[in-house]
Design an enzyme around this catalytic site. Structure first.
Site, mmCIF file in Angstrom:
data_model
loop_
_atom_site.group_PDB
_atom_site.id
_atom_site.type_symbol
_atom_site.label_atom_id
_atom_site.label_comp_id
_atom_site.label_asym_id
_atom_site.label_seq_id
_atom_site.Cartn_x
_atom_site.Cartn_y
_atom_site.Cartn_z
ATOM 1 N N GLU A 90 40.451 113.086 96.373
ATOM 2 C CA GLU A 90 40.111 113.995 97.454
ATOM 3 C C GLU A 90 40.708 115.372 97.213
ATOM 4 O OE1 GLU A 90 39.375 111.660 101.405
ATOM 5 O OE2 GLU A 90 41.453 111.404 100.833
ATOM 6 N N CYS A 103 43.712 122.406 98.175
ATOM 7 C CA CYS A 103 44.737 121.385 98.007
ATOM 8 C C CYS A 103 44.182 120.326 97.050
ATOM 9 C CB CYS A 103 45.039 120.798 99.388
ATOM 10 S SG CYS A 103 46.226 119.471 99.346
ATOM 11 N N CYS A 110 49.117 106.899 94.865
ATOM 12 C CA CYS A 110 50.461 107.374 94.514
ATOM 13 C C CYS A 110 51.410 106.178 94.488
ATOM 14 C CB CYS A 110 50.959 108.399 95.520
ATOM 15 S SG CYS A 110 52.559 109.107 95.056
ATOM 16 N N CYS A 114 56.294 106.814 99.842
ATOM 17 C CA CYS A 114 56.931 107.406 101.020
ATOM 18 C C CYS A 114 56.352 106.751 102.270
ATOM 19 C CB CYS A 114 56.712 108.907 101.054
ATOM 20 S SG CYS A 114 57.298 109.700 99.556
ATOM 21 N N CYS A 117 53.471 108.477 104.513
ATOM 22 C CA CYS A 117 52.302 109.049 103.834
ATOM 23 C C CYS A 117 51.205 108.009 103.636
ATOM 24 C CB CYS A 117 52.749 109.607 102.485
ATOM 25 S SG CYS A 117 51.410 110.202 101.467
ATOM 26 N N CYS A 337 48.038 117.127 105.689
ATOM 27 C CA CYS A 337 49.049 116.616 104.759
ATOM 28 C C CYS A 337 49.300 115.132 104.973
ATOM 29 C CB CYS A 337 50.371 117.327 104.998
ATOM 30 S SG CYS A 337 50.574 118.772 104.019
HETATM 31 N N1 SAH Z 1 53.480 113.920 96.006
HETATM 32 C C1 SAH Z 1 53.806 115.249 96.286
HETATM 33 C C2 SAH Z 1 52.640 116.059 96.800
HETATM 34 C C3 SAH Z 1 51.682 115.382 97.737
HETATM 35 S S1 SAH Z 1 52.255 115.121 99.351
HETATM 36 C C4 SAH Z 1 54.958 115.315 97.271
HETATM 37 O O1 SAH Z 1 55.266 114.320 97.900
HETATM 38 O O2 SAH Z 1 55.546 116.384 97.373
HETATM 39 C C5 SAH Z 1 52.230 116.768 100.045
HETATM 40 C C6 SAH Z 1 53.144 116.966 101.229
HETATM 41 O O3 SAH Z 1 52.684 116.190 102.349
HETATM 42 C C7 SAH Z 1 54.578 116.509 100.987
HETATM 43 O O4 SAH Z 1 55.478 117.542 101.330
HETATM 44 C C8 SAH Z 1 54.751 115.312 101.909
HETATM 45 O O5 SAH Z 1 56.079 115.199 102.355
HETATM 46 C C9 SAH Z 1 53.790 115.642 103.024
HETATM 47 N N2 SAH Z 1 53.334 114.492 103.811
HETATM 48 C C10 SAH Z 1 53.107 113.245 103.371
HETATM 49 N N3 SAH Z 1 52.694 112.453 104.398
HETATM 50 C C11 SAH Z 1 52.660 113.241 105.497
HETATM 51 C C12 SAH Z 1 52.289 113.020 106.861
HETATM 52 N N4 SAH Z 1 51.859 111.834 107.274
HETATM 53 N N5 SAH Z 1 52.371 114.063 107.717
HETATM 54 C C13 SAH Z 1 52.775 115.277 107.295
HETATM 55 N N6 SAH Z 1 53.111 115.550 106.028
HETATM 56 C C14 SAH Z 1 53.064 114.546 105.132
HETATM 57 FE FE1 SF4 Z 2 53.228 110.169 96.971
HETATM 58 FE FE2 SF4 Z 2 52.699 110.693 99.519
HETATM 59 FE FE3 SF4 Z 2 55.230 110.468 98.709
HETATM 60 FE FE4 SF4 Z 2 53.795 112.603 97.957
HETATM 61 S S1 SF4 Z 2 54.382 112.074 100.031
HETATM 62 S S2 SF4 Z 2 55.101 111.317 96.666
HETATM 63 S S3 SF4 Z 2 51.749 111.647 97.763
HETATM 64 S S4 SF4 Z 2 53.683 108.823 98.683
#
Ligand code: SAH
Ligand code: SF4
Length: 348
Positions: A90, A103, A110, A114, A117, A337
């Protein structure tokens, strides 16, 4: 099938030679693909019909296709793309007054896991190639502006879609180098931000690159325990090591490191957390982006109330730490995000 997107100009020239064509045909291919964003040989009228046919038999520009575009009421567009093996990725287009932002994804899914996410829930299926990464930019620009049309504003690229950029370091950097070539897409590295959850050895690697995009770190927590709970990668690369790598990171004259901090209700959003964050960042030229959590039924957290986010921000700003609250974009189409998870089936 040879895929041309992702090749440098030299590689295109090599390809032309292998076809038995003059080297300048390679330059023309490069110009058509990156300079004019033409994805079909049939539209490359600088080539004879015979050559176009020959190219079509053995090669293609890209095998990435648009599966569906979702349009948000705020102008954001989410692109569900099908890659050559049928996997989905995406990309998101966000229009802004003075510039637009795309983006990008760099992996299908991934592996980092986290807890806040959606992408994490997919696990990692595979890395994307440099060509697949670039195909997102070309497809989005063509869909928004038309093939070959010059975007009216500059385009910023952020690697904040699906995937962890630093677990696909080689292809991500290759894509950035190709996109920055002035003769082609001409998107300067100054307009590119790579975001990482904290793969510490790659931060040291990036520091040594001659051409460097802007770096953003997803911090999201201020103690080892809290961070390990939210971002299991912290077990492998601790907060302490991460901050040490950030301190060692060489910044340009007016450059700052960006720290992303997802605001989770009653988890990491107290004034005490904010004070700890100030201490952690002491001495680092930093800018903090506070990201309101984008909730989903599958995720165990709620978003912090806005008063809480404002109070957290005030603690930072009062201590001279630049802190901004990110405006969520495209929430009505699950484009914000952390929401990217190729969930089109669930949405019908
Ligand atoms: N993997 C990389 C980039 C993709 S995530 C990383 O983690 O930095 C991009 C951003 O989205 C990151 O800063 C992450 O902390 C944030 N993010 C992930 N899940 C989210 C959510 N449910 N709500 C808001 N931000 C989120
Ligand atoms: Fe992966 Fe989502 Fe964590 Fe970014 S925030 S490293 S995309 S699991």
């Amino acid at each position: 099938m040879i895929v041309l997107l992702g090749k440098t100009e030299e590689e295109m020239i090599e390809f032309a030679k292998e076809l038995g064509e003059a080297p300048f045909r390679g330059k023309q291919l490069y110009q058509a693909i990156y300079g004019r964003r033409v994805l079909e040989f049939s539209q490359m009228t600088e080539f004879s019909r015979a050559l176009r046919q020959k190219l079509g038999e053995i090669a293609c520009v890209t095998l990435t296709e648009i599966e569906k575009v979702f349009y948000s009421s705020d102008g954001t567009r989410r692109y569900l793309l099908k890659l050559r093996d049928g996997r989905e990725a995406e990309a998101v287009f966000m229009p802004e007054d003075r510039r637009d932002t795309i983006c990008l994804s760099c992996q299908v899914g991934c592996a980092v896991g986290c807890k806040f996410c959606m992408t994490a829930q997919l696990g990692v299926k595979r890395n994307m190639t440099a060509g697949e990464i670039i195909s997102q930019v070309i497809i989005v620009l063509n869909e928004v502006h038309g093939v070959g049309a010059q975007p009216p504003h500059g385009t910023n690229l952020v690697f904040m879609g699906m995937g962890e950029s630093f677990l696909n370091y080689v292809e991500v950097l290759k894509s950035i180098r190709i996109m920055a070539e002035e003769k082609g897409l001409g998107i300067s590295v100054k307009r590119v931000t790579v975001s990482t959850s904290g793969i510490v050895p790659r931060i040291y690697d990036l520091a040594k690159e001659s051409v460097r995009p802007h770096l953003a770190i997803s911090l999201c927590a201020t103690t080892e325990e809290q961070r390990t709970d939210l971002m299991p990668i912290n077990r492998k690369y601790s907060l302490e090591e991460l901050i040490k790598a950030c301190r060692a990171y060489p910044l340009g004259d007016r450059e700052r490191l960006t720290f992303e901090y997802v605001m989770l209700d009653d988890i990491n959003d107290s004034d005490e957390d904010a004070r700890r964050l100030v201490k952690l960042l002491d001495g680092i030229r930093a800018k903090v982006n506070l990201i309101p959590h984008n909730p989903a039924p599958e995720l165990p957290y709620a978003a912090s109330p806005m008063e809480r986010i404002l109070s957290f921000q005030k603690v930072l700003v009062d201590k001279n730490v630049a802190a901004f609250i990110r405006r969520p974009r495209g929430q009505d189409i699950s484009a914000a995000c952390g929401q990217l998870a190729a969930r089109h089936q669930a949405q019908g």
